[in-house]
Design an enzyme around this catalytic site. Structure first.
Site, PDB file in Angstrom:
ATOM      1  N   LYS A 210     -25.805 -18.372-114.527  1.00 24.40           N
ATOM      2  CA  LYS A 210     -25.152 -19.615-114.084  1.00 24.40           C
ATOM      3  C   LYS A 210     -25.665 -20.036-112.708  1.00 24.40           C
ATOM      4  CE  LYS A 210     -21.024 -17.809-114.281  1.00 24.40           C
ATOM      5  NZ  LYS A 210     -21.127 -16.430-114.782  1.00 24.40           N
TER       6      LYS A 210
ATOM      7  N   ARG B  42     -12.387 -20.252-114.830  1.00 28.06           N
ATOM      8  CA  ARG B  42     -12.476 -18.935-115.456  1.00 28.06           C
ATOM      9  C   ARG B  42     -11.206 -18.575-116.220  1.00 28.06           C
ATOM     10  NH1 ARG B  42     -16.668 -16.838-111.822  1.00 28.06           N
ATOM     11  NH2 ARG B  42     -17.408 -14.798-112.468  1.00 28.06           N
TER      12      ARG B  42
ATOM     13  N   ARG C 109     -30.009  -6.885-109.783  1.00 34.46           N
ATOM     14  CA  ARG C 109     -29.668  -7.732-108.638  1.00 34.46           C
ATOM     15  C   ARG C 109     -28.984  -6.906-107.559  1.00 34.46           C
ATOM     16  NH1 ARG C 109     -25.773 -12.873-109.451  1.00 34.46           N
ATOM     17  NH2 ARG C 109     -24.209 -11.239-109.704  1.00 34.46           N
TER      18      ARG C 109
ATOM     19  N   ARG D  80     -24.292  -6.625-103.135  1.00 31.00           N
ATOM     20  CA  ARG D  80     -22.934  -6.952-103.606  1.00 31.00           C
ATOM     21  C   ARG D  80     -22.295  -5.705-104.193  1.00 31.00           C
ATOM     22  NH1 ARG D  80     -22.892 -12.472-107.082  1.00 31.00           N
ATOM     23  NH2 ARG D  80     -21.118 -11.385-108.001  1.00 31.00           N
TER      24      ARG D  80
ATOM     25  N   ARG E   8     -15.881  -6.284-115.086  1.00 32.66           N
ATOM     26  CA  ARG E   8     -16.052  -7.744-114.958  1.00 32.66           C
ATOM     27  C   ARG E   8     -16.275  -8.369-116.332  1.00 32.66           C
ATOM     28  NH1 ARG E   8     -20.829  -7.860-110.827  1.00 32.66           N
ATOM     29  NH2 ARG E   8     -20.818 -10.115-111.161  1.00 32.66           N
TER      30      ARG E   8
HETATM   31  P1  B4P Z   1     -26.514 -15.114-112.371  1.00 31.16           P
HETATM   32  O1  B4P Z   1     -26.200 -14.949-113.823  1.00 31.16           O
HETATM   33  O2  B4P Z   1     -27.083 -16.398-111.959  1.00 31.16           O
HETATM   34  O3  B4P Z   1     -25.180 -14.729-111.674  1.00 31.16           O
HETATM   35  P2  B4P Z   1     -23.778 -15.448-111.949  1.00 31.16           P
HETATM   36  O4  B4P Z   1     -23.453 -15.414-113.413  1.00 31.16           O
HETATM   37  O5  B4P Z   1     -23.832 -16.795-111.310  1.00 31.16           O
HETATM   38  O6  B4P Z   1     -22.828 -14.578-111.086  1.00 31.16           O
HETATM   39  P3  B4P Z   1     -21.467 -13.798-111.352  1.00 31.16           P
HETATM   40  O7  B4P Z   1     -20.750 -14.315-112.556  1.00 31.16           O
HETATM   41  O8  B4P Z   1     -21.822 -12.364-111.307  1.00 31.16           O
HETATM   42  O9  B4P Z   1     -20.639 -13.989-110.072  1.00 31.16           O
HETATM   43  P4  B4P Z   1     -19.612 -15.024-109.447  1.00 31.16           P
HETATM   44  O10 B4P Z   1     -20.167 -15.221-108.122  1.00 31.16           O
HETATM   45  O11 B4P Z   1     -19.337 -16.236-110.267  1.00 31.16           O
HETATM   46  O12 B4P Z   1     -27.536 -14.007-111.965  1.00 31.16           O
HETATM   47  C1  B4P Z   1     -27.466 -12.681-112.379  1.00 31.16           C
HETATM   48  C2  B4P Z   1     -28.850 -12.044-112.293  1.00 31.16           C
HETATM   49  O13 B4P Z   1     -29.574 -12.342-113.478  1.00 31.16           O
HETATM   50  C3  B4P Z   1     -29.707 -12.532-111.130  1.00 31.16           C
HETATM   51  O14 B4P Z   1     -30.322 -11.436-110.519  1.00 31.16           O
HETATM   52  C4  B4P Z   1     -30.740 -13.425-111.789  1.00 31.16           C
HETATM   53  O15 B4P Z   1     -31.983 -13.419-111.120  1.00 31.16           O
HETATM   54  C5  B4P Z   1     -30.870 -12.814-113.166  1.00 31.16           C
HETATM   55  N1  B4P Z   1     -31.258 -13.792-114.174  1.00 31.16           N
HETATM   56  C6  B4P Z   1     -30.806 -15.055-114.289  1.00 31.16           C
HETATM   57  N2  B4P Z   1     -31.382 -15.670-115.345  1.00 31.16           N
HETATM   58  C7  B4P Z   1     -32.211 -14.734-115.928  1.00 31.16           C
HETATM   59  C8  B4P Z   1     -33.096 -14.758-117.070  1.00 31.16           C
HETATM   60  N3  B4P Z   1     -33.238 -15.844-117.829  1.00 31.16           N
HETATM   61  N4  B4P Z   1     -33.778 -13.622-117.375  1.00 31.16           N
HETATM   62  C9  B4P Z   1     -33.646 -12.512-116.610  1.00 31.16           C
HETATM   63  N5  B4P Z   1     -32.848 -12.439-115.516  1.00 31.16           N
HETATM   64  C10 B4P Z   1     -32.138 -13.542-115.174  1.00 31.16           C
HETATM   65  O16 B4P Z   1     -18.233 -14.179-109.420  1.00 31.16           O
HETATM   66  C11 B4P Z   1     -18.072 -12.989-108.686  1.00 31.16           C
HETATM   67  C12 B4P Z   1     -16.581 -12.595-108.610  1.00 31.16           C
HETATM   68  O17 B4P Z   1     -15.843 -13.622-107.871  1.00 31.16           O
HETATM   69  C13 B4P Z   1     -15.823 -12.485-109.924  1.00 31.16           C
HETATM   70  O18 B4P Z   1     -15.965 -11.197-110.518  1.00 31.16           O
HETATM   71  C14 B4P Z   1     -14.357 -12.732-109.445  1.00 31.16           C
HETATM   72  O19 B4P Z   1     -13.799 -11.601-108.850  1.00 31.16           O
HETATM   73  C15 B4P Z   1     -14.511 -13.792-108.378  1.00 31.16           C
HETATM   74  N6  B4P Z   1     -14.367 -15.164-108.880  1.00 31.16           N
HETATM   75  C16 B4P Z   1     -15.358 -16.132-108.859  1.00 31.16           C
HETATM   76  N7  B4P Z   1     -14.902 -17.278-109.393  1.00 31.16           N
HETATM   77  C17 B4P Z   1     -13.615 -17.051-109.791  1.00 31.16           C
HETATM   78  C18 B4P Z   1     -12.630 -17.863-110.445  1.00 31.16           C
HETATM   79  N8  B4P Z   1     -12.882 -19.127-110.811  1.00 31.16           N
HETATM   80  N9  B4P Z   1     -11.420 -17.307-110.702  1.00 31.16           N
HETATM   81  C19 B4P Z   1     -11.138 -16.034-110.345  1.00 31.16           C
HETATM   82  N10 B4P Z   1     -12.029 -15.211-109.735  1.00 31.16           N
HETATM   83  C20 B4P Z   1     -13.261 -15.706-109.448  1.00 31.16           C
END
Ligand code: B4P
Length: 190
Positions: A14, A89, A128, A134, A146
């Protein structure tokens, strides 16, 4: 106005795809994960509370994230549109977002969900974690928690948008550019 919800489990891509979409469409990026990490790095009271839950792999309370999003919408009144990344979420967050947008005579254009299997999610997040520092990316047990939180509390959000005929799912495995092209193809139909 283009208001996109980018949906998917932790590590689905995302945040990665949001950066590319911002460049193409000039949207404002609203990532609740980034906003919460910002609060943590500033050492605010909200950040201290959120950190405990995030380090455990748990969601933070709805009221906290809804309040943060409401402030950001107010602060960006002239935006061309928004990418909601990691929000909503829960169904309560999705309902609150509809109400907030309605009060601004706007609405969600659609949700795009990135489908990635659990093994690949764990692999990406551990990778990552080596650079990001993190705490929630470092431990396989926390990563699995998670993913469980996502399955229990977040997957029903997809049904919320399906009911509104605003849901599209795409394969989140492949090159970053291939996935980006698939998302753009969906957006161009809005
Ligand atoms: P991404 O996949 O981009 O990471 P993310 O989903 O955006 O992050 P995440 O869901 O973990 O965290 P968030 O900050 O929202 O990247 C992951 C990895 O994959 C990267 O290293 C990237 O390079 C790699 N990658 C991407 N695309 C790829 C591909 N095509 N091929 C190979 N590799 C690839 O949330 C963190 C925490 O915050 C949650 O656990 C919760 O505690 C809290 N939180 C956030 N929003 C909340 C909400 N709305 N409500 C309640 N809690 C919340």
């Amino acid at each position: 106005m283009l208001n996109l919800v980018l949906f998917g489990p932790p590590g689905a891509g995302k945040g990665t795809q949001s950066q590319k979409l911002i460049d193409k469409y000039g949207l404002i990026h609203l990532s609740t994960g980034d906003l919460l990490r910002g609060e943590i790095s500033q050492g605010t009271e909200l950040g201290l509370e959120a950190k405990k839950l995030m380090d455990e792999g748990l969601l933070v309370p709805d009221a906290v994230v809804i309040g943060m999003i409401s402030n950001k919408l107010d602060a960006n009144k002239d935006a061309k549109g928004f990418i909601f990344d990691g929000f909503p979420r829960t169904v309560a967050q999705a309902e609150a977002l509809d109400t907030l947008l309605e009060s601004k005579s706007s609405a969600i254009s659609g949700m795009v969900a990135l489908e990635v299997d659990d093994d690949e999610l764990e692999r990406r997040l551990l990778l990552r974690g080596k650079d990001s520092g993190r705490p929630d990316d470092a431990d396989p047990a926390i990563i699995r928690k998670r993913i469980k939180e996502y399955n229990d509390k977040t997957t029903p959000v997809a049904g919320y948008y399906k009911n509104q005929d605003k849901f599209t799912s795409i394969n989140g495995i492949g090159s970053i550019d291939e996935i980006f092209s698939a998302i753009v193809a969906v957006i161009e139909k809005y």
